[in-house]
Design a protein around this motif. Structure first.
Motif, PDB file in Angstrom:
ATOM      1  N   LYS A 193       8.205  62.138  51.111  1.00  0.00           N
ATOM      2  CA  LYS A 193       8.681  63.356  50.708  1.00  0.00           C
ATOM      3  C   LYS A 193       8.202  64.463  51.393  1.00  0.00           C
ATOM      4  N   LYS A 233      16.659  58.284  45.490  1.00  0.00           N
ATOM      5  CA  LYS A 233      16.750  59.698  44.985  1.00  0.00           C
ATOM      6  C   LYS A 233      16.276  60.668  46.210  1.00  0.00           C
ATOM      7  N   ARG A 236      19.455  61.172  48.205  1.00  0.00           N
ATOM      8  CA  ARG A 236      20.475  62.298  47.443  1.00  0.00           C
ATOM      9  C   ARG A 236      20.014  63.612  47.494  1.00  0.00           C
ATOM     10  N   GLU A 237      18.646  63.731  47.588  1.00  0.00           N
ATOM     11  CA  GLU A 237      18.212  65.237  47.221  1.00  0.00           C
ATOM     12  C   GLU A 237      18.011  65.735  48.866  1.00  0.00           C
TER      13      GLU A 237
END
Length: 426
Positions: A193, A233, A236-237
């Motif tokens: 991330k 997740k 998708r973000e």
């Protein structure tokens, strides 16, 4: 009428004389095989072998599955269509309807089914192409120790150095990130991330992430369900497509038809091959969320997209998944494998081994890679087919047909233990 068993015996030197040096499994299993049924094979000397290899995962339903064999023989006798590219045929249509009714609808999955070609690398290539077409981006994030195939696009997202070297050219447009537990006590989710959030990280926003939930060739590394949910997740973000390569881990190998089901994630694209045909016949599928199915007609094609023999066997294989019974049986057998590996790790501390995997895709990673190699060699001598995996071949790997019975597993376990004892004497 003569049969294959009536023909003169073929010696191993035939393969040495006429076949390329690239062959590998005939070196690991140096005998000439002539017959196979369910979870057993026999060579030209009538020696019997228990199969903990299953065609590298292409024979989940066993060798010469009786129901599939009868259907195939009947189909041939009717002079039905065998080769059809992507023309409409009865066999193709029946498979598509059945796959939708038994696999997709009960799981609330809205995928278009693409036939990309006959092999696993074909489905990966098509997945990478459609992801780039949908997003307009070039980069793909892959993961350490991942293996996705041997053609150029698939190699570009494969981690294994020796496989990548075989490409002979630079492999570009891929960034590798750490798989779950690649480095102990390091949270790879935060790491990934951080790269995506920082515009100066040097990592362009990717078109897709591609991963195996259990890395077959990479060492039987099983991602946790929590890690898989976190990856989804992130996708998708950041509007990244998630590709799950279920070529080896799918079709029930980990207990459920799709390996990602217990993680409760919904990939944008799913790659299937190996056991999807049910009989070891060449066949691959790429499942694409409906909204991303933006191909132009013929934009990705191939001569062998229409293996109707495979469609017939694949449709029959789906009968195993009409209820939860088969999945429950796989889980019970997987518990036997897991218990045996726990026993091996405890009983033979000299191996300094670690249990890995999930379902009927498990193995033990030995501290010394050569130990795993010797164990597999000794197992072959004793009548068991088993291969290694991992970056150094450090894992001896259990990949039996899903239809193997308790007796077959226990006989195989005994051979493995005898082979470990022999290996430890070296």
């Amino acid at each position: 009428m003569s049969t294959i068993t009536d023909k003169p015996a073929i010696a191993m030197d035939v393969f040495e004389l006429f076949e390329s040096k690239v062959r590998s499994y005939s070196r690991s299993f140096p005998t000439v095989f002539k017959k196979a049924k369910n979870y057993k094979l026999w060579d030209i000397n009538d020696k019997e072998y228990i199969d903990f290899f299953a065609g590298a995962g292409a024979l989940n339903y066993g060798h010469n599955n009786e129901k599939m064999k009868k259907l195939l023989i009947s189909y041939l006798e009717e002079d039905a269509i065998t080769h059809s590219l992507d023309m409409a045929t009865v066999a193709r249509g029946e498979f598509l309807k059945k796959f939708n009714e038994i696999i997709l609808k009960p799981r609330n999955l809205d995928y278009k089914v693409m036939f990309p070609g006959p092999t696993g690398t074909n489905t990966v290539e098509s997945a990478l192409k459609i992801a780039r077409k949908v997003t307009g981006r070039n980069t793909v994030i892959s993961f350490t120790n991942g293996f996705h195939g041997m053609t150029i696009g698939s190699l570009s997202v494969t981690g294994n150095a020796s496989k990548r070297d075989g490409a002979g050219i630079p492999l570009n447009n891929t960034v590798f990130m750490p798989f779950d537990n690649y480095v102990d006590n390091t949270n790879s989710i935060d790491y990934i991330k951080a790269f995506l959030e920082n515009s100066s990280s040097g990592v362009d926003l990717p078109a897709a992430m591609i991963l195996e939930t259990v890395q077959g060739e990479g060492g039987i590394n099983a991602a946790s369900y929590e890690w898989l949910r976190s990856i989804e997740k992130i996708c998708r973000e950041f509007d990244i497509l998630l590709i799950i390569d279920d070529v080896q881990a799918g079709c029930g190998r980990t207990g459920t038809f799709f390996s990602f089901e217990p993680a409760e994630i919904t990939p944008d694209i799913v790659c299937l091959s190996k056991s999807v045909s049910g009989y070891g016949l060449p066949m691959a599928l790429t499942l694409i969320k409906s909204e991303y199915d933006i191909w132009e007609p013929g934009e990705h094609n191939g001569t062998f997209r229409g293996n109707n023999m495979a469609f017939i066997a694949a449709a029959e294989a789906l009968n195993y998944w009409e209820t939860n019974k088969f999945s429950q049986e796989i889980t019970q057998k997987a518990e036997m494998v897991s218990s045996f590996l726990d026993y091996i790790v405890h009983e033979y501390p000299e191996l300094n081994a670690e249990k890995r995997g999930r379902g009927l895709m498990q193995g033990a990673a030995c501290e010394r890679a050569e130990t795993s190699e010797i164990i597999c060699e000794e197992a072959f001598k004793r009548g068991l087919l088993m291969e290694t995996s991992g970056p150094k071949g450090e894992v001896f790997k259990f990949l039996p047909p899903l239809i193997i019975d308790k007796e077959g597993l226990e006989k195989g376990f005994q051979i493995v233990e005898d082979s470990i004892k022999a290996a430890l004497k070296n």
